[in-house]
Write a protein that holds these residues in place. Sequence first.
Motif, short mmCIF file in Angstrom:
data_model
loop_
_atom_site.label_atom_id
_atom_site.label_comp_id
_atom_site.label_asym_id
_atom_site.label_seq_id
_atom_site.Cartn_x
_atom_site.Cartn_y
_atom_site.Cartn_z
N THR A 228 16.67 29.60 26.61
CA THR A 228 15.44 28.98 27.09
C THR A 228 15.09 29.40 28.51
OG1 THR A 228 16.70 27.03 27.77
CG2 THR A 228 15.69 27.00 25.57
N ARG A 229 16.12 29.62 29.35
CA ARG A 229 15.86 29.98 30.74
C ARG A 229 15.85 31.50 30.96
NH1 ARG A 229 16.86 25.27 34.00
NH2 ARG A 229 17.57 23.57 32.66
N ARG A 230 16.38 32.25 29.99
CA ARG A 230 16.38 33.71 30.03
C ARG A 230 16.95 34.22 31.36
NH1 ARG A 230 13.10 36.28 26.42
NH2 ARG A 230 12.22 37.74 27.91
N GLU A 244 9.18 37.87 35.12
CA GLU A 244 8.73 36.54 34.70
C GLU A 244 8.92 35.58 35.86
OE1 GLU A 244 9.50 36.61 29.87
OE2 GLU A 244 10.70 35.30 31.16
N TRP A 245 7.90 34.75 36.08
CA TRP A 245 7.94 33.79 37.19
C TRP A 245 7.51 32.42 36.66
CZ3 TRP A 245 3.85 31.08 39.60
CH2 TRP A 245 4.20 30.42 40.79
N ASN A 246 8.04 31.38 37.28
CA ASN A 246 7.71 30.00 36.91
C ASN A 246 8.32 29.62 35.56
OD1 ASN A 246 6.53 27.56 37.76
ND2 ASN A 246 4.78 27.87 36.40
N ARG A 247 9.52 30.14 35.27
CA ARG A 247 10.18 29.78 34.03
C ARG A 247 10.70 28.35 34.07
NH1 ARG A 247 12.89 35.37 33.74
NH2 ARG A 247 14.55 34.39 34.94
N ARG A 262 14.12 22.05 35.03
CA ARG A 262 13.67 21.92 33.64
C ARG A 262 12.84 23.14 33.26
NH1 ARG A 262 11.64 15.58 33.74
NH2 ARG A 262 13.73 14.63 33.69
N PRO A 263 13.05 23.67 32.05
CA PRO A 263 12.25 24.83 31.62
C PRO A 263 10.78 24.47 31.48
CG PRO A 263 14.21 24.53 30.23
CD PRO A 263 14.08 23.29 31.06
N ASN A 264 9.91 25.39 31.89
CA ASN A 264 8.48 25.22 31.68
C ASN A 264 8.08 25.72 30.30
OD1 ASN A 264 7.56 24.05 34.11
ND2 ASN A 264 7.61 26.03 35.16
N GLY A 265 6.88 25.32 29.88
CA GLY A 265 6.35 25.83 28.62
C GLY A 265 5.92 27.28 28.76
N GLU A 266 5.77 27.94 27.64
CA GLU A 266 5.39 29.36 27.65
C GLU A 266 4.06 29.58 28.35
OE1 GLU A 266 6.70 32.39 26.54
OE2 GLU A 266 8.52 31.21 26.67
#
Length: 551
Positions: A228-230, A244-247, A262-266
Amino acid sequence: MNDKNMACEAIFYGRYSHEDSTDKSILDQEASCARYAERIGAQIVARYTDLAISGAALLIRRGVMDMLRDLENQSAKILVVDHLDRLTRDEGDMAFIFKQLQFHGIALHSVAHGKVDRNTAAIMAIVGRSQLESTAHAVKRGQQGRIRAGKNAGGRPYGYCLVGRNGDLAPDIGDGMRVGEADVVRRIFKERLEGRSPRDIAARLNRDGIQAPRGDRWNASTLNGSRTRRNGILRNPIYGGTREWNRVKMTRHPVSGKRISRPNGEADVVRVEVPDLALVSKEDFGAVQQLFPQDRAERPEKFRRAKTILTGLLKCGCCGGGMSMKDKSRGRIRVQCSTMKESGSCDNRSSYYLDDLVEASLGGLKDRLTHPQALAVMVKAYNEERIKLAGDTAEKRRILGKKLEVLQTREKRIWDDYEGGLFDASIAGPRLAELKLQIQQLETEMGELPAIPVNVVLHPGSISAFAKHIDALLHSFEVQITDENREAAEAARTLIDKVVVTPSAMGTNVEIFGIVGHLIAATKNSRSGIEKMLGGTLVAEEGLEPPTRGL
């Protein structure tokens, strides 16, 4: 009032937020407050500070909490701060602090605002919160602009170095003294595409003395990261030329004050192509992603049931880590130390046939444990052990009782602080709820302690029943657990806490811990020759080291 002997006593509180600040900030604040106190005819007699901590949360600031607890014993009548945002940037916390000061008859003064009333304090706290949110928004907007321009706006990913005044990224190519991190990343992707597992890659990196990203040893999780956080090396898209930014987003827990990721949405993730930063081709990066499990709906619970008779019970005697399957040789499962496989940090590189370990651990149970004399000796020793355990139970009950007493005392103190007005319900409630849960857990643990044991009597018919049961268990020693033998296999597993495997100059030592080891060890002091009949050498008075020729 300018006479120091007649001066009103005052409290100083100071705080700075950032780790890159220094104590000079506190000294400057205190000097400013001292000059202000002198102008109004006051003298600072107490000093409280918080260093390198945000003003957005109250409970995590030890200095301000100590100050509030000490108010009842203070003779001071004034609290002086350089600016109200040093005290707090939260309107709820400001209202709480102001109520405490008002209750104890202490006036709030700010060098920037003079004497502060309730309304001014509330308004300035709202302004402080707004400034925090505005600053966060501006920083995030600036970062997003840098990202869209193809520049760096965050930390330094492994494989890159910072260049230029703006801290832009460039591949780390190393020098004559060390291997470049970019080359290490390329090596990891290359070996993964060649079929090596992340564990094997990590072990090889450790063997070659290559420093891990955090300075510790490489392991599989460093490479795999989080789906999820890659954030693992094999998952981070920057290596394929996509930044990728703002993950993730950071949010502060309302009670503990801790920042939580916490993970952000796509939809919130910003992606920008940065081909100059690619360390592997798009094709290779995509091929590696296909090597990860693709079925996200697969439930992990289905993999948690034991697949072999010793699954999860085997331990390496060299490092204490677990042992897992290595491969199959001529249809026989071989196992080896998981720590050695994972990071190469264990010296036990031996592999063992699982069926040999099963035979060494349990294969002789039927002959050893179904003899009437052996059963009689073991039942006697078992009864003696249960009497001993009764004493242990009493000691455990005493220890748990002391822990319970401490928690109940702490609970009473919080209630006293709440009733005395030190905390309001929004702060006291969660802390009391947490303590209540801990108290309930201790009470449950005390309730689950065994009662005084009753002696076991060996009935003649039980000997044959026990023999049949052991015989049934032996059918599960085909190593693999199936639906047909699972019940017997799980019963056999309950007899063992762990099986420790250690290579030695003579071959391999296998130590059994758990009920099996205790039953065999129970014959240690017997004069009837049962110990010899059972075989094995006692290890640390709780295990068994049977002969394991041929391993």
